[in-house]
Design a protein around this motif. Structure first.
Motif, short mmCIF file in Angstrom:
data_model
loop_
_atom_site.label_atom_id
_atom_site.label_comp_id
_atom_site.label_asym_id
_atom_site.label_seq_id
_atom_site.Cartn_x
_atom_site.Cartn_y
_atom_site.Cartn_z
N LEU A 37 -12.98 -48.77 19.57
CA LEU A 37 -14.19 -48.23 19.96
C LEU A 37 -14.22 -46.59 19.41
CD1 LEU A 37 -17.15 -48.67 20.17
CD2 LEU A 37 -16.96 -48.33 22.65
N GLN A 38 -13.32 -46.09 20.09
CA GLN A 38 -12.85 -44.77 19.54
C GLN A 38 -12.66 -44.60 18.11
OE1 GLN A 38 -9.62 -43.16 21.94
NE2 GLN A 38 -10.99 -42.14 23.07
N VAL A 39 -12.06 -45.23 17.42
CA VAL A 39 -11.66 -45.75 16.09
C VAL A 39 -13.11 -45.88 15.07
CG1 VAL A 39 -10.42 -46.77 14.00
CG2 VAL A 39 -9.40 -46.41 16.07
N ARG A 40 -13.87 -46.82 15.84
CA ARG A 40 -15.14 -46.99 15.10
C ARG A 40 -15.85 -45.87 14.92
NH1 ARG A 40 -19.40 -51.09 18.00
NH2 ARG A 40 -17.62 -52.50 17.83
N ALA A 41 -16.04 -45.26 16.23
CA ALA A 41 -16.73 -43.96 16.40
C ALA A 41 -16.45 -42.94 15.49
CB ALA A 41 -16.64 -43.42 17.74
N ARG A 42 -15.04 -42.61 15.12
CA ARG A 42 -14.59 -41.77 14.35
C ARG A 42 -14.76 -42.21 12.80
NH1 ARG A 42 -8.40 -40.18 15.20
NH2 ARG A 42 -7.83 -42.32 14.43
N LEU A 43 -14.70 -43.40 12.62
CA LEU A 43 -15.12 -43.92 11.20
C LEU A 43 -16.67 -43.58 10.79
CD1 LEU A 43 -12.91 -47.16 10.96
CD2 LEU A 43 -12.38 -44.91 9.86
N LEU A 44 -17.55 -44.15 11.58
CA LEU A 44 -18.77 -43.97 11.58
C LEU A 44 -19.27 -42.59 11.43
CD1 LEU A 44 -20.14 -47.17 13.29
CD2 LEU A 44 -20.24 -46.60 10.80
N ILE A 45 -18.89 -41.80 12.44
CA ILE A 45 -19.43 -40.34 12.39
C ILE A 45 -18.49 -39.47 11.39
CG2 ILE A 45 -19.24 -38.49 13.78
CD1 ILE A 45 -20.01 -40.09 16.21
N GLY A 46 -17.39 -40.25 11.08
CA GLY A 46 -16.62 -39.39 10.27
C GLY A 46 -17.41 -39.62 8.70
#
Length: 467
Positions: A37-46
């Motif tokens: 989920l951290q990776v997903r957050a980093r990708l989408l907000i990224g």
């Protein structure tokens, strides 16, 4: 208040259960290993941050054709570049304030919508005046997205490895700059300037995705006394961890951190407790504004008008500078947790100043010599500036973290408003070397401020850094 039952390994090895508190929120974040989920957050907000970088520098690739289309004078060009910064200055205060009140994820979604809609509209702008107006409105989103996104990514990350985690996310911003320059070098000469702004409308999609796919910051929810919501957000992060979670430890210590200081107000950023930090942050972000907007956005035009380089060559040289910016940012991400924030910023900015001074010394040489000096300057600047996105949020407590980051972003926009006009005047007077020398003084001053006024933050829990 919703309660949870967790096995908490205290110092004596006993097990206790308790309510969701600010201390338990910190403890649960600090035990989180890297998870999906951290990776997903980093990708989408990224993705939002990527297009922030893409849209903010699109003007550099399209500027030569806009000058021809509307017959712009150097003064009008300077105003056009600065116009986006006017909106960004307002956005740097507006969206962090919204983030403190309504949440980080909502604020990022709203800013992404503004960026996307206005970028598409820019592609259809019929006149110079309409284009400038749209750039100002787009600036609201561009100025607000970055500081709030940096705040969020810091708040969901534990102290161990936070610098690397945050900066590997932040690299998407210079990648966005690179993509904008690279695509601009290929698209603009072939298909026209409008296509770049249509591509820049992609962030509109994020408005519909972010709130559904990314949890709100548990730290912010805890600060707003929304403990049940904070628990749900943490449960979502914990559920995405592969394997069993480590036991919660040192809960009493985290509880003490959470209640060590009173809740801060926005004016506390200039109180005696935080004034030195705020001055260092101001000069750090001002440097990025001066170099990014006073130099980077002008480079293709300088190469074309001063050195008589063909448009394609001018755009290609700007792309080379962006490549060094990405490489510098990547190196920074890999070393910042080992070396520390202050040394990375200071060394990078000093080398940036030296590169700009050399550009002034050799300004009468070929376009390739000047472009090489400028490319290194932008590479070093990117290395130091990207560190600001992990360093600045670490300097302020949760209650004013987004506002503190927004204040830093506001100083960047103030610099961005005036720096293009300074370069425009020196171009008009034929004193390009003077512009390079003035630009070189800025990162040198910032390096001194961070060295003497800043604190080192590597490896510490965010709540430990409160003054």
């Amino acid at each position: 208040m919703r309660t949870i039952v967790n096995t908490i390994a205290g110092q004596g090895g006993t097990s206790v259960s308790g309510a969701v508190t600010k201390g338990s929120i910190i403890a649960r974040i600090e035990r989180l290993p890297a998870n999906a989920l951290q990776v997903r957050a980093r990708l989408l907000i990224g993705a939002a941050t990527f297009f922030d970088g893409f849209d903010v520098i699109t003007i550099a690739a399209t500027l030569p054709l806009l000058i021809q289309k509307w017959g712009l004078t150097p003064g009008q060009v300077g105003f056009l570049i600065a116009s986006g910064s006017i909106g960004q200055l307002i956005g740097a205060f507006l969206f962090p304030s919204l983030a403190e009140r309504f949440g980080r994820v909502r604020s990022i979604a709203w800013s992404s919508a503004i960026i996307g809609v206005t970028s598409i509209a820019c592609g259809f702008a019929p006149t110079f005046a309409v284009f400038v107006a749209l750039r100002i409105v787009q600036g609201l989103g561009l100025g607000g997205e970055l500081p709030v996104a940096a705040t969020y990514i810091n708040e969901i990350t534990r102290a161990h490895g936070r610098g690397r985690f945050v900066l590997l996310y932040e690299i998407v911003f210079p990648i966005g700059l690179l993509a904008s320059n690279a695509l601009g070098a290929w698209i603009v000469p072939r298909f026209g300037w409008q296509v770049m702004y249509l591509i820049g409308g992609a962030p509109l999609v994020l408005f519909f995705l972010l709130r559904k796919l990314v949890p709100e910051s548990p730290r912010w929810l805890g600060e707003r006394a929304r403990m049940a919501d904070a628990d749900r957000a943490l449960n979502a992060f914990e559920a995405s961890v592969k394997g069993p979670l480590p036991a919660l430890t040192n809960l009493a210590e985290y509880e003490s951190m959470a209640h060590r200081h009173p809740k801060r107000r926005r004016l506390d950023v200039i109180s005696p407790a935080y004034l030195k930090r705020t001055i260092a942050v101001a000069l750090l972000w001002m440097t990025a504004g001066v170099i990014q907007y006073g130099l980077s956005t002008w480079l293709p035009t300088i190469y074309e008008t001063v050195y008589r380089a063909p448009l394609q060559l001018a755009l290609n040289l700007a792309v080379a500078a962006s490549v060094l910016g990405v490489l510098g940012s990547l190196i920074c991400a890999l070393i910042v947790d080992k070396v520390g924030r202050k040394p990375v910023i200071n060394v990078s900015f000093v080398l940036c100043a030296i590169s700009l001074a050399l550009a002034g010394v050799f300004h009468a040489q070929s376009v390739y010599v000047v472009a090489t000096c400028c490319a290194f300057a932008l590479g070093f600047m990117a290395c130091g500036f990207i560190t600001a996105y992990v360093y600045t949020p670490e300097l302020y407590p949760t209650s004013i973290r987004a506002f503190g980051c927004g204040l830093g972003g506001a100083w960047l926009k103030v610099a961005a408003i005036f720096a293009p006009a300074l370069v425009g005047k020196t171009l008009a007077s034929g004193h390009l070397d003077t512009a390079f020398y003035l630009l070189a003084a800025v990162p040198m001053l910032a390096a001194l401020a961070v060295h003497f006024l800043g604190i080192e933050t590597k490896g510490k829990v965010l709540e430990q850094l409160e003054a």
